[in-house]
Design a protein around this motif. Structure first.
Motif, PDB file in Angstrom:
ATOM      1  N   SER A   7       3.803   5.139   9.107  1.00 57.75           N
ATOM      2  CA  SER A   7       4.051   3.748   8.724  1.00 57.75           C
ATOM      3  C   SER A   7       4.387   3.650   7.240  1.00 57.75           C
ATOM      4  O   SER A   7       4.099   4.558   6.451  1.00 57.75           O
ATOM      5  CB  SER A   7       2.818   2.889   9.024  1.00 57.75           C
ATOM      6  N   GLN A   8       4.951   2.532   6.876  1.00 56.79           N
ATOM      7  CA  GLN A   8       5.276   2.278   5.470  1.00 56.79           C
ATOM      8  C   GLN A   8       3.998   2.297   4.621  1.00 56.79           C
ATOM      9  O   GLN A   8       3.992   2.828   3.515  1.00 56.79           O
ATOM     10  CB  GLN A   8       5.999   0.941   5.319  1.00 56.79           C
ATOM     11  N   GLU A   9       2.924   1.749   5.143  1.00 52.95           N
ATOM     12  CA  GLU A   9       1.655   1.741   4.410  1.00 52.95           C
ATOM     13  C   GLU A   9       1.144   3.166   4.182  1.00 52.95           C
ATOM     14  O   GLU A   9       0.674   3.500   3.092  1.00 52.95           O
ATOM     15  CB  GLU A   9       0.606   0.936   5.184  1.00 52.95           C
ATOM     16  N   GLN A  10       1.251   4.015   5.207  1.00 57.39           N
ATOM     17  CA  GLN A  10       0.832   5.408   5.060  1.00 57.39           C
ATOM     18  C   GLN A  10       1.685   6.129   4.015  1.00 57.39           C
ATOM     19  O   GLN A  10       1.155   6.864   3.179  1.00 57.39           O
ATOM     20  CB  GLN A  10       0.919   6.136   6.399  1.00 57.39           C
ATOM     21  N   LEU A  11       2.999   5.909   4.054  1.00 56.88           N
ATOM     22  CA  LEU A  11       3.883   6.533   3.061  1.00 56.88           C
ATOM     23  C   LEU A  11       3.541   6.076   1.653  1.00 56.88           C
ATOM     24  O   LEU A  11       3.554   6.882   0.723  1.00 56.88           O
ATOM     25  CB  LEU A  11       5.351   6.207   3.370  1.00 56.88           C
ATOM     26  N   GLU A  12       3.231   4.811   1.498  1.00 57.11           N
ATOM     27  CA  GLU A  12       2.857   4.303   0.180  1.00 57.11           C
ATOM     28  C   GLU A  12       1.585   4.970  -0.330  1.00 57.11           C
ATOM     29  O   GLU A  12       1.489   5.314  -1.511  1.00 57.11           O
ATOM     30  CB  GLU A  12       2.703   2.783   0.220  1.00 57.11           C
ATOM     31  N   GLN A  13       0.608   5.166   0.549  1.00 60.62           N
ATOM     32  CA  GLN A  13      -0.637   5.829   0.141  1.00 60.62           C
ATOM     33  C   GLN A  13      -0.376   7.292  -0.219  1.00 60.62           C
ATOM     34  O   GLN A  13      -0.909   7.799  -1.203  1.00 60.62           O
ATOM     35  CB  GLN A  13      -1.683   5.726   1.249  1.00 60.62           C
ATOM     36  N   ASN A  15       2.513   8.566  -1.247  1.00 62.28           N
ATOM     37  CA  ASN A  15       3.283   8.570  -2.492  1.00 62.28           C
ATOM     38  C   ASN A  15       2.399   8.299  -3.698  1.00 62.28           C
ATOM     39  O   ASN A  15       2.605   8.869  -4.771  1.00 62.28           O
ATOM     40  CB  ASN A  15       4.435   7.564  -2.409  1.00 62.28           C
ATOM     41  N   THR A  41       8.334  12.638   2.883  1.00 64.28           N
ATOM     42  CA  THR A  41       8.469  11.801   1.690  1.00 64.28           C
ATOM     43  C   THR A  41       8.821  12.683   0.507  1.00 64.28           C
ATOM     44  O   THR A  41       8.617  13.903   0.543  1.00 64.28           O
ATOM     45  CB  THR A  41       7.186  10.980   1.409  1.00 64.28           C
ATOM     46  N   LYS A  43       8.902  12.419  -4.022  1.00 62.00           N
ATOM     47  CA  LYS A  43       8.673  11.683  -5.271  1.00 62.00           C
ATOM     48  C   LYS A  43       9.253  12.526  -6.394  1.00 62.00           C
ATOM     49  O   LYS A  43       9.211  13.757  -6.344  1.00 62.00           O
ATOM     50  CB  LYS A  43       7.179  11.490  -5.542  1.00 62.00           C
TER      51      LYS A  43
END
Length: 132
Positions: A7-13, A15, A41, A43
């Motif tokens: 999920s987008q939330e998981q990717l944000e965490q 990252n 992902t 960075k």
């Protein structure tokens, strides 16, 4: 955890972990891939110009080759790889059986310091996924 569906939330965490533990210490680029070379992902420090898609595919092949060599010498696996250049270094470390973390960094970061931060980042990522 199904890594194909993140999920987008998981990717944000993830990252955030990669930024805090690796980019902020001076790593130029971090790429998380699956063992087939698909990028989960990536960075970077904003100044790198790496072709991360080609790099991910080649890194997966490189890691698979070294894995086969490990078995030839009687090892189950080599869980990390390191390539040292004059200006650029590449560190590969398994997150688990399905994921690989690749760090591209310059000569201003010691390998020991990088490894400590990679281990910490991997622990945080694994703890994050264990809670999912």
């Amino acid at each position: 955890m199904n890594y194909g569906i993140v999920s987008q939330e998981q990717l944000e965490q993830i990252n955030e972990i990669l930024t805090e533990k690796l980019i902020k210490i001076g790593v130029e680029c971090v790429i998380m891939i699956d063992m087939a070379g698909n990028i989960i992902t990536t960075k970077d420090n904003g100044a790198s110009n790496y072709d991360v898609y080609s790099f991910a595919a080649l890194a997966a092949g490189n890691f698979a080759t070294v894995d086969a060599m490990a078995k030839l010498v009687g090892e189950q696996e080599f869980s990390l790889l390191f390539h040292k250049g004059e200006e650029c270094n590449i560190h590969f470390s398994k997150i688990d059986d399905e994921l690989l973390l690749i760090s591209i960094f310059g000569k201003d970061i010691s390998l020991g310091y990088l490894r400590l931060n990679v281990v910490d980042a991997i622990d945080k990522i694994n703890n994050f996924w264990d809670k999912e």
